[in-house]
Enzyme design. Structure first.
Site, PDB file in Angstrom:
ATOM      1  N   LYS A 257      16.913  -9.014 -17.385  1.00  0.00           N
ATOM      2  CA  LYS A 257      16.840 -10.286 -16.683  1.00  0.00           C
ATOM      3  C   LYS A 257      18.223 -10.921 -16.593  1.00  0.00           C
ATOM      4  O   LYS A 257      19.043 -10.763 -17.501  1.00  0.00           O
ATOM      5  CB  LYS A 257      15.939 -11.275 -17.439  1.00  0.00           C
ATOM      6  CG  LYS A 257      14.476 -11.007 -17.428  1.00  0.00           C
ATOM      7  CD  LYS A 257      13.751 -12.098 -18.214  1.00  0.00           C
ATOM      8  CE  LYS A 257      12.263 -11.849 -18.302  1.00  0.00           C
ATOM      9  NZ  LYS A 257      11.581 -12.062 -17.018  1.00  0.00           N
ATOM     10  N   ARG A 331       1.773  -6.907 -18.379  1.00  0.00           N
ATOM     11  CA  ARG A 331       0.546  -6.251 -17.928  1.00  0.00           C
ATOM     12  C   ARG A 331       0.333  -4.904 -18.641  1.00  0.00           C
ATOM     13  O   ARG A 331      -0.796  -4.455 -18.798  1.00  0.00           O
ATOM     14  CB  ARG A 331       0.573  -6.071 -16.416  1.00  0.00           C
ATOM     15  CG  ARG A 331       1.576  -5.074 -15.889  1.00  0.00           C
ATOM     16  CD  ARG A 331       1.922  -5.307 -14.441  1.00  0.00           C
ATOM     17  NE  ARG A 331       2.674  -6.548 -14.254  1.00  0.00           N
ATOM     18  CZ  ARG A 331       3.067  -7.007 -13.063  1.00  0.00           C
ATOM     19  NH1 ARG A 331       2.799  -6.316 -11.958  1.00  0.00           N
ATOM     20  NH2 ARG A 331       3.734  -8.130 -12.972  1.00  0.00           N
TER      21      ARG A 331
END
Length: 478
Positions: A257, A331
């Site tokens: 990120k 997820r």
């Protein structure tokens, strides 16, 4: 509870409530002195404002307090939260007649506005040390006589759960890794008489949680990934399972990120915090359910052991997943958790996750996205959200988008080739791991208040938790 309530006291100053739409008529009935005082202080009678009226001129003390309500679009407890922030230190009592709902909301709003996170502060604004850890309760803070008719146990339960969520999210990753998150869950479980289990590190492979291990294996041994689980309630009660995403810090993995996106990543365990907060409310209230809580706890770190883009990993359900983006790790760990949650075929599964920026782009930061495979359960949640001023917005599980998460070399992929519809495709990915015929709700939430407002300091925030508790209570109250 924060030290913001007392049972009664003769010293309490009276607090009168006036609705904004009745303020003009109320003002017409006041003395010239009161009218002059309000005019000189610039008081306009707008919703959320508090007017402090002078008492005996010889003492210079406050004589009465008037609170203007009815103009907070959030409603519920939030419409009362400004009362706490508008009062100086002292003891107060609402003397206006309130309905039971308003009494509950007034007490809860006052409590929520009393929250402070001061764990790392050595000095407060007045130069003195914090009085009560992570709670307001100092001598210079206002306290309120319990409003008549308020559900004290309900207020305590909702505040305690909200405090738990806020405290966990606000704690930096230096002091809240997977082990510390597990400890918080274990303490909650033991305090409620629940049975607790944890699976740590390479034992995840032995006990068939390969996806959780793959995401968390890049962290140091002291931050080893783990699967956290506890159960509570009688064996033959309706089964309700709560699942939480517990990424205690998210660097994005090897698809790192940018710094600006990493700033809030201590909150990426917010889903786990919400699962624990809701579990606390269920257990305190004694709902007649067999409650199961499952949390996948990892740190998504960068190291030579970290999973790589285009790796293919196994899952508990047997489906293979191609890693298209290591920053779509939430997820992946939820895949194993949801597969486990489905194995005893509960009536309901609810998962909480700070999952996608796409949900924030669609709905903003204050409104969680609800995905649900059962229309009746979805309607119950949405109605409960309106009732509790804890709203959600339903998003579609649009099946034609499933082709976007189909991998060329594995059963599924954890990303897509399009920047659009990311919250939907993430939800569809999760749905692949939920058992058939189980009512499942997936809540994609922010878990953070960016700009403080009455009752909500900036920082970690519980969103949708009170709504889910109300929906569960309506369904399972004994």
């Amino acid at each position: 509870m924060p030290k913001c309530f007392i049972d009664s006291t003769p010293k309490a100053l009276p607090v009168h409530t006036v609705r904004e739409d009745a303020y003009g008529a109320w003002l017409d009935g006041q003395s010239d002195g009161v009218k002059a005082w309000l005019a000189s202080t610039g008081f306009k009678g707008k919703g959320g404002q508090t007017a402090l009226l002078p008492g005996d001129g010889a003492t210079g003390a406050i004589g009465a307090v008037y609170v203007i309500g009815g103009n907070d679009d959030r409603g519920g407890a939030w419409a009362w939260a400004s009362l706490q922030t508008g009062l100086p230190g002292g003891e107060y009592q609402i003397v206006s007649e309130l309905s039971a709902d308003d009494a509950h909301d007034a007490a809860l709003g006052f409590a929520l506005a009393s929250y402070r996170y001061e764990r790392y502060q050595t000095q407060t604004d007045d130069g003195n040390g914090p009085d009560n850890g992570t709670d307001n309760g100092g001598a210079n803070m206002p306290v309120l006589v319990w409003p008549q008719g308020a559900d004290r146990d309900g207020v305590r339960g909702a505040y305690g759960a909200t405090k738990l969520v806020r405290d966990l999210i606000n704690t930096p990753a230096s002091d809240l890794g997977p082990a510390e998150l597990a400890k918080a869950a274990e303490e909650l479980a033991h305090a409620s008489g629940a049975s607790f289990k944890g699976v740590v590190g390479v034992d995840l492979i032995r006990e068939d949680f390969p996806a959780v291990y793959a995401v968390g294996r890049g962290a140091e041994d002291s931050r080893a990934p783990r699967l956290i689980e506890f159960t509570w309630g009688r064996e033959d009660a309706p089964r309700v399972t709560l699942v939480g995403k517990g990424v205690t810090f998210d660097t994005g993995g090897l698809d790192l990120k940018p710094a600006s996106a990493m700033k809030l990543m201590k909150k990426d365990m917010g889903g786990a915090a919400h699962a624990l907060g809701l579990a606390s409310m269920v257990m305190v209230a004694g709902l007649d359910v067999r409650l199961r809580v499952i949390i996948a706890a990892v740190e998504n770190s960068v190291s030579g052991a970290a999973m790589r883009p285009q790796d293919v990993i196994a899952t508990r359900k047997g489906l293979s997943v191609e890693i298209g983006n290591t920053d779509a790790e939430g997820r992946v760990i939820l895949a194993d958790a949801l597969a486990l949650a489905s194995e005893d075929n509960p009536e309901i599964i609810v998962d909480f996750a700070t999952l996608t920026g796409a949900a924030r782009s669609a709905l903003g930061t204050d409104l969680p996205a609800l995905f649900c495979n059962d229309d009746g359960w979805a309607e119950a949640i949405l109605n409960a959200g309106l009732k509790t001023a804890d709203p959600l917005w339903r998003m579609p599980l649009y099946q034609p988008y499933k082709k976007q998460i189909k991998s060329k070399i594995a059963d599924l992929r954890n990303d897509t080739d399009t920047p659009y519809g990311g919250a939907i495709t993430a939800a569809l990915f999760l749905q692949a791991f939920v058992g058939k015929d189980i009512a499942w709700a997936h809540i994609d939430l922010m878990g953070w208040t960016l700009a403080a407002m009455a009752g909500k300091p900036d920082g970690g925030e519980a969103m949708s938790m009170r709504a889910l508790f109300a929906a569960l209570t309506d369904r399972y109250a004994s």
